[in-house]
Design a protein around this motif. Structure first.
Motif, PDB file in Angstrom:
ATOM      1  N   ARG B 296     -44.033  69.512   7.317  1.00  0.00           N
ATOM      2  CA  ARG B 296     -44.938  68.386   7.478  1.00  0.00           C
ATOM      3  C   ARG B 296     -45.420  68.275   8.900  1.00  0.00           C
ATOM      4  O   ARG B 296     -46.584  68.002   9.181  1.00  0.00           O
ATOM      5  CB  ARG B 296     -44.201  67.100   7.051  1.00  0.00           C
ATOM      6  N   ARG B 344     -49.596  59.270   7.655  1.00  0.00           N
ATOM      7  CA  ARG B 344     -49.521  60.253   6.590  1.00  0.00           C
ATOM      8  C   ARG B 344     -50.777  60.225   5.733  1.00  0.00           C
ATOM      9  O   ARG B 344     -50.748  60.558   4.560  1.00  0.00           O
ATOM     10  CB  ARG B 344     -48.312  59.970   5.705  1.00  0.00           C
ATOM     11  N   CYS B 364     -46.222  70.136  -1.757  1.00  0.00           N
ATOM     12  CA  CYS B 364     -46.156  68.848  -1.078  1.00  0.00           C
ATOM     13  C   CYS B 364     -46.750  67.847  -2.054  1.00  0.00           C
ATOM     14  O   CYS B 364     -47.112  68.219  -3.155  1.00  0.00           O
ATOM     15  CB  CYS B 364     -46.919  68.863   0.247  1.00  0.00           C
ATOM     16  N   ASP B 381     -42.533  65.515   2.406  1.00  0.00           N
ATOM     17  CA  ASP B 381     -43.885  66.051   2.251  1.00  0.00           C
ATOM     18  C   ASP B 381     -44.718  65.154   1.360  1.00  0.00           C
ATOM     19  O   ASP B 381     -45.325  65.591   0.412  1.00  0.00           O
ATOM     20  CB  ASP B 381     -43.799  67.448   1.629  1.00  0.00           C
TER      21      ASP B 381
END
Lengths: 470, 913
Positions: B296, B344, B364, B381
């Motif tokens: 990530r 994110r 992911c 992820d």
């Protein structure tokens, strides 16, 4: 002598052939013979469309001709021939000016037909420019896979009478690009259909016109003859009957050609009428005898051109006839507009002066008047709607002098004897100062010098004898 | 602190009010990608979009997504048209197929072009200076550079790719030529199951490539850190970690100062971030002892990428490929990462690429905001995506809105505009671009359905296959429906006549338009002036008028094509070109929709569009970036945009006059005085710059025909002159002249080879049908001449220009002729054109009895009259008016006279005429 089955078979064959034309069906065995002019048009149209299919040149063509001359039939035949010659390279989109009243509606119909042809999902709620975009995409796709799209627009003049001629513009404009391989065929009964196009659309339209000219009398007779012939190649079974039929039909046609057939053809020589005449003759055929006769054609002719007004007048009652005559008298007195009240006054005046037994009250006269309105022998002269009562609205008489006269002659209930009925009408004509046909001129002359009053006395004294006529 | 917990139960706090996310891997143990084998290496090179001829050098390809910002600047000069162009854009052979694949597929502006029609990459001078040095490298060098060993394999692979993709690209050819793709929905690759719709990390770059600037080893290490290390102590362990919402760093609970007992609720920021937020100047603790970074982190650092699998297939040599749609980080957008972007947060891009499955690292998870809010334990992820980013137009769109529009309502209604749905970006409520329309053609039907279901996964909604005629509907290739492609086998070369016919067709556009040089140079000067004016471009409007068929639209399009080539070469700054046709719009207000769509790539109702356009053009700040380009708007059929209040026209001509609008309008119409007939305020804005296209003279028409027929000796010289003189005398319309000559060519062809099809069953086809021209020309007795002569032109003229009513009158039935004569008599008698049926009937009957012709009944006469009226030889009222029906001849009496004078059937008629 002729057996029933043969007759049946022959009749059914002929019926199939004659009806197939109007329903657009029929295989090769029942295909109609074409007039030579029409065949030439078929060939021209085919050449034009082959140019589109093979060479990719986008063509637009108009087929012009009176009603019943076979435009749709020609289009169907040519398309069928093309489908045989070029399988799977032609897709057809049909539009009709009466069905697709709006440009949006027409585009939607185009999308639907294209979707159905290529098995795509169609959405009814797509907007105008979506459909337009889809049309252009489909034209492009078809051109890339060498498939031609042929648009048939029936009642082309109705498409040209839309406010902005949007559909025509878009179709013809799409044909100007190299990305399409399409043809537009327009069918119209108006000879000036291409003058209805706007200048922009007209510039994009290639001025090709195929005219359906009316056939001459000989050609029309020949068509009638050919259409009633049974095939002699043995496909119909008994050949003796076939030859018998053919000979008999030829003889009958020659016999009746002078008065009946020429009369029909002189009125309207379009192929549609000729087929209609043939069909009626066949329907009037006496199955017992099994062969055509002159009487069949006479009956067919009569049914083809009925005289509506004469029949209507034949069925009227006395009071109604009186009312009609009163209206005629008013017209002859130069009173062009009248309504029921005035007519009824005239009627009463007539009754007072001549004391006939046909005296009816106002209500009954009104009822008779309404009946005349329903039969459309009399119509309202104004367009204002139904606000006023019937009695006060102005009316117009739709029956002519001659017609009225004839009607009075043939009406079984008419109380006046024929020569006196002559007097009424010729009197009216005299007052109207109209020069009528020669055979009445002597009578008119004779009556010219008698006075008004004496004539009416003469006429209506006779009317007191109802039994005289009956 | 709960030692001994399995990593799956580790809870970590996330900031920003989101529920805690689990640190550490929850996903099933996925083995890392297979150890590298030599044959992997060529696959690495093909990871980047393979190109047949790579104009863009290698370094660009390595980071294709970087190109987005530069790419779309270059690919701006396109014509997002809503109408069909008369001259199709031809893609140059060997058009660079690099990343333009992504740029072209997205926007709706490419409706007209085929798939080959990609925007050529134009290197504007501005860009080459500002771009990195890599751009200056030559393509060949770029491609071959790092892999000299595997050069041929690279080439082979690339070609293989090309072979697999191009047949489907190339229009009109069936799949059998190229490779057949059989797509699957899920595959087990190296022990891991991948499905369509999964999100995966994707490797980028090559092994051992020092230019990447990253630690080469780290990329290829099989052991991506599955669990993040604690920032402070550098170990991962199984202790509970908490994640800072700002820097996404992981901290053991026990490593913090003061150590926390349990994961706190709500947002949590590490000390460093908190200090930074307060404004203190604190340094981040160095993360030594960190040799491994989680996937990530590497993704966020843009060392690896993420994509969503959209298709999976196996190539014919056995390798598995997938097509993945890239996820974009906020850093990759035009404005960069903003404050409101979540840590994110990702954006869905409208770009997808095909790559081998070897480049996949592992799964992911990218979720919608709702799912993200509800999720808790899925591991590291996990990302969130709520918007789609359009690289070309630099706009965002909410994904949640795309499912609300399934069926379009009629355009006459406004589309519902919900102000509460407005988000911080400029987004509009419509569904996203369906860029896979091109790709869908290659695959079977079933695949299109799961694709739409994959989009709808988050909402359970019945999926209907998209209708074909809806916007962006699914129009399959015709081969896909089973129709065969008919090969065009021409065994013999085209004859002269056929060549002539092909050259004369209206759709065969010539290379240059003759006889319009003066106008062309004027228009070119105007456009160049306006484009080069830059900031001073103010109020440029041009009005072009002329009768139809004089080449107005064609000239303007030719000018624009020429200018585009100049832009390619770099002589002109780039611009945008929009074309609107008044007759193609459902209503005049839709012009706004078209313009809006061309400028932003999004579709919305016209009310919204006009607000946006107004705001945009009255903005006092100069626009940057893409929007700084001047926009040339061509409005065809301008007179159809006139409404009652003329507001559409007013807006269209008012916007150019505002500062910073950069809008240039060219209007085309037929009437010369259209501006004067409009409101004075519009006329003044339209300005005085007018160009008038006059009708062609006969010499010009001759020249046009000669240009078209160059090299084709099919026409008699006199014939061409005759045709051009005739057309110039009538209208001066070039289309007429071309159609006339084409028809003459067809007549000649029929003359030489008569057709032989028979349309009747009873008679055989006549041996030869002589198409007799109606003119006086005759064919020579010895052999029919192969050239198109005057007689053919005359036949064509009589066909096309002659009114049909005289022929018709000569051939109509006997009673119709008598009817016409009766009408003429009445007209002479009363000297009025209009007459009633009664009078005509009396005249009719008199004629019949005088000449001993049987008189039909009055009803029949009425029928005869009405049939003549249906053909418009007469003008008549409906037949129910009976004797009061008004009738009138549609043509002058002289025409009737001319037609019926020498009639054989009724010779006595002439004395009445």
């Amino acid at each position: 002598m002729v057996c029933e089955e043969d007759v049946e078979e022959a009749l059914s064959f002929l019926r199939r052939r004659l009806c197939a034309a109007s329903w657009g069906q029929g295989g090769n065995d029942v295909a109609l013979p074409l007039l030579p002019d029409v065949e030439k048009i078929c060939r021209d149209l085919e050449a034009c469309l082959i140019g589109t299919i093979e060479n990719g040149s986008n063509n637009s063509v108009l087929l012009l001709g009176p009603r019943g001359c076979g435009k749709t039939m020609v289009t169907d035949r040519v398309l069928a021939q093309l489908q045989l010659t070029f399988p799977e390279r032609v897709s057809v989109v049909r539009l009709h000016g009466l069905l697709h009243a709006d440009d949006r509606c027409a585009l939607k119909a185009i999308s639907e037909q294209l979707c159905m042809e290529h098995h795509l999902v169609f959405s009814k709620t797509a907007a105008f420019d979506d459909n337009l975009h889809f049309l252009i995409t489909m034209l492009k796709e078809s051109a890339l896979s060498h498939k031609s799209v042929i648009f048939i627009l029936e009642e082309f003049d109705l498409f040209a009478q839309r406010p902005k001629q949007r559909l025509l513009y878009n179709l013809l404009d799409a044909m100007q690009s190299t990305l399409t391989q399409a043809a537009v065929v327009g069918l119209s009964c108006r000879l000036d259909a291409d003058e209805l196009l706007e200048k922009r659309v007209r510039s994009r339209f290639s001025n090709r016109k195929l005219l359906f000219l009316p056939p001459s009398a000989e050609v029309a007779c020949r068509l009638l003859h050919d259409v009633l012939m049974l095939p002699t190649d043995g496909s119909l079974g008994d050949s003796t009957f076939v030859t018998l039929w053919n000979e008999n039909t030829t003889k009958v046609l020659e016999a009746s050609i002078q008065d009946i057939i020429c009369h029909t053809i002189s009125l309207d020589p379009s192929p549609h009428r000729i087929l209609d005449l043939a069909l009626r003759a066949i329907c009037n055929l006496d199955q017992g005898k099994g062969l055509l006769t002159v009487a069949d054609f006479k009956a067919a002719n009569a049914s083809l051109y009925p005289q509506f007004k004469r029949e209507a007048l034949q069925g009227l009652s006395v009071l109604e006839l009186y009312l009609l005559v009163c209206m005629k008298r008013l017209e002859s007195k130069e009173q062009e507009t009248y309504n029921f009240t005035i007519v009824f006054e005239e009627y009463q005046h007539l009754q007072e002066t001549h004391k006939t037994s046909d005296h009816y009250s106002r209500e009954i006269a009104l009822r008779a008047f309404e009946h005349l309105l329903e039969r459309e022998l009399v119509v309202y002269a104004d367009f204002r709607g139904r606000s006023d009562a019937i009695e006060f609205r102005p009316v117009q008489l739709l029956v002519d002098n001659l017609e009225l006269q004839e009607g009075l002659n043939i009406n079984p209930v008419c109380p006046v004897c024929p020569p006196l009925c002559h007097c009424i009408c010729s009197f009216c004509n005299f007052m109207h100062k109209n020069v009528m046909a020669c055979d009445k001129s002597t009578l008119t002359f004779g009556l010219r010098h008698t006075t008004f009053y004496s004539i009416t006395v003469l006429v209506f004294v006779a009317s007191g004898y109802p039994s005289a006529v009956v | 602190m709960a030692p001994g917990m399995v990593s799956s139960d580790v809870e970590v706090k996330r900031g920003r009010g989101r529920p805690p996310k689990v640190k550490g891997m929850l996903s099933p143990a996925i083995s890392e990608s297979a150890p590298l084998t030599p044959e992997c290496n060529p696959k690495v090179s093909t990871f980047t979009p393979p190109t047949p001829v790579c104009v863009v050098p290698y370094a660009e390809r390595v980071r294709p997504r970087r190109l987005f910002e530069g790419e779309e600047k270059r690919a701006e000069c396109v014509t997002p048209v809503k109408s069909v162009r008369s001259t199709p854009k031809k893609s140059a052979g060997g058009t660079p197929r690099t990343t333009p694949k992504k740029a072209k597929a997205k926007d709706r502006g490419f409706e007209d072009g085929e798939e080959d029609d990609v925007p050529e990459i134009r290197k504007s001078p501005r860009l080459t200076r500002s771009a990195s040095k890599c751009l200056n490298e030559t393509p060949k060098r770029g491609r071959g550079r790092p892999r000299k060993i595997l050069g041929e394999e690279v080439e082979l692979k690339n070609r293989g790719h090309r072979g697999s993709r191009n047949p489907t690209r190339r229009t009109g050819e069936s799949l059998s030529e190229g490779q057949v793709r059989r797509c699957v929905k899920k595959v087990v690759f190296e022990g891991v199951e991948y499905q369509v719709g999964d999100d995966v990390y994707v490797r980028r770059g090559a092994k051992g490539n020092a230019e990447n600037g990253v630690d080469g080893n780290a990329e290829w290490s099989d052991s991506d850190a599955e669990v993040e290390d604690c920032v402070l102590c550098g170990r991962s362990g199984e202790d509970v970690m908490i994640e800072c919402d700002e820097c996404l760093g992981g901290y053991h609970l026990h490593c913090l100062e003061p150590p926390l007992e349990e994961v706190p609720e709500g947002d949590w920021m590490c000390a460093t971030c908190a200090a930074l937020a307060r404004g203190e100047n604190v340094e981040r603790p160095s993360r030594q002892k960190r040799t491994r970074r989680t996937a990530r982190e590497r993704f966020i650092a843009q060392e690896i990428w993420a994509a969503r699998i959209e298709k999976l297939w196996r190539d014919k040599d056995g390798t598995m490929y997938f097509q993945g749609r890239w996820w974009a980080l906020p850093e990759e957008t035009a404005d960069g990462r903003q404050q409101w972007h979540g840590r994110r947060e990702l954006f869905r891009s409208n770009h997808a690429d095909e790559n081998e499955m070897d480049t996949i690292l592992r799964h992911c998870y990218v979720m919608t905001p709702d799912q993200y809010a509800k999720s808790g334990h899925e591991g590291d992820d996990v990302f969130m995506c709520g918007h789609e980013y359009d690289f070309r137009h630099q706009t965002f769109k909410r994904i949640a809105d795309e499912f609300d529009d399934v069926s379009d309502v009629d355009d006459s209604e406004d589309e519902s505009f919900d102000p509460t749905r407005k988000s911080k970006h400029h987004d509009l409520d419509q569904e996203s671009d369906d860029d896979d329309d091109d790709f869908d053609n290659e695959f079977d039907d079933e695949l299109s359905k799961p694709r739409s279901t994959s989009k709808n996964k988050s909402r359970s909604r019945p999926v209907t296959p998209k209708a074909a005629n809806v916007r962006k509907g699914h129009v399959k290739r015709i081969e896909g429906v089973g129709a065969k492609l008919i090969p065009r086998a021409r065994k013999k070369p085209l004859t002269d006549l056929e060549k002539a016919k092909a050259a004369l067709g209206l759709s065969a556009a010539p290379t240059t338009l003759p006889c319009r040089d003066r106008e062309k140079s004027e228009i070119e000067a105007f456009v160049k002036d306006a484009v080069a004016a830059g900031e001073e471009c103010l109020g440029r409007c041009l009005y072009i008028s002329g009768v139809p068929g004089t080449g107005k639209t064609a000239t303007v399009l030719e000018v624009m094509k020429g200018l585009r080539e100049k832009v390619d070469k770099g002589e002109l700054p780039p611009y945008r070109f929009v074309e609107i046709n008044g007759l193609r719009l459902p209503s005049p207000e839709h012009a706004y929709t078209v313009l809006h769509e061309a400028l932003t790539g999004q579709h919305c109702g016209w009310r919204r569009a006009v607000q946006y356009l107004d705001a945009r053009f009255s903005d006092s700040k100069p626009l940057k970036g893409v929007n700084a380009r001047p926009c040339i708007l061509l409005v065809d059929e301008l007179d159809l945009l006139v409404t009652r209040s003329q507001s559409v026209l007013y807006n269209l001509f008012d916007w150019p006059s505002r500062a910073n609008s950069r809008l240039i309008v060219i209007g085309i119409a037929n009437t010369m005085d259209l501006p004067e007939r409009m409101l004075p305020r519009i006329a003044s804005r339209l300005g005085l710059h007018r160009i008038s296209f006059g009708p062609y003279s006969h010499t010009q028409l001759q020249q046009i025909l000669a240009t078209r027929l160059e090299g084709i000796p099919a026409f008699d010289k006199q014939a061409v002159e005759f045709a051009s003189r005739k057309v110039a005398a009538v209208s001066g319309d070039a289309r007429r002249a071309l159609e006339l000559c084409r028809r003459a060519a067809e007549i000649t062809e029929l003359r030489i080879n008569p057709p032989t099809t028979s349309f009747t069953t009873t008679e055989p086809a006549p041996p030869s049908v002589a198409v007799s021209p109606q003119g006086e020309g005759t064919t020579t007795p010895q052999a029919p001449s192969q050239l198109i002569g005057m007689s053919d032109i005359e036949a064509a003229i009589s066909e096309m220009f002659q009114a049909p009513h005289i022929q018709f009158m000569k051939r109509c039935s006997m009673y119709s002729k008598i009817f016409l004569v009766a009408m003429v008599i009445e007209q002479h008698r009363t000297t009025m054109v209009e007459t009633t049926f009664e009078k005509v009937v009396t005249a009719f009957m008199r004629l019949c009895t005088t000449h001993k012709v049987t008189c039909p009944g009055e009803d029949s006469i009425l029928t005869v009259g009405c049939k003549l009226g249906a053909s418009r030889l007469l003008l008549c009222e409906p037949a129910i008016r009976h004797r009061h029906q008004k009738l009138q001849l549609n043509f002058p009496c002289d025409d009737v006279q001319f037609a019926l004078k020498d009639d054989k059937e009724l010779p006595w008629m002439s004395k009445y005429l």
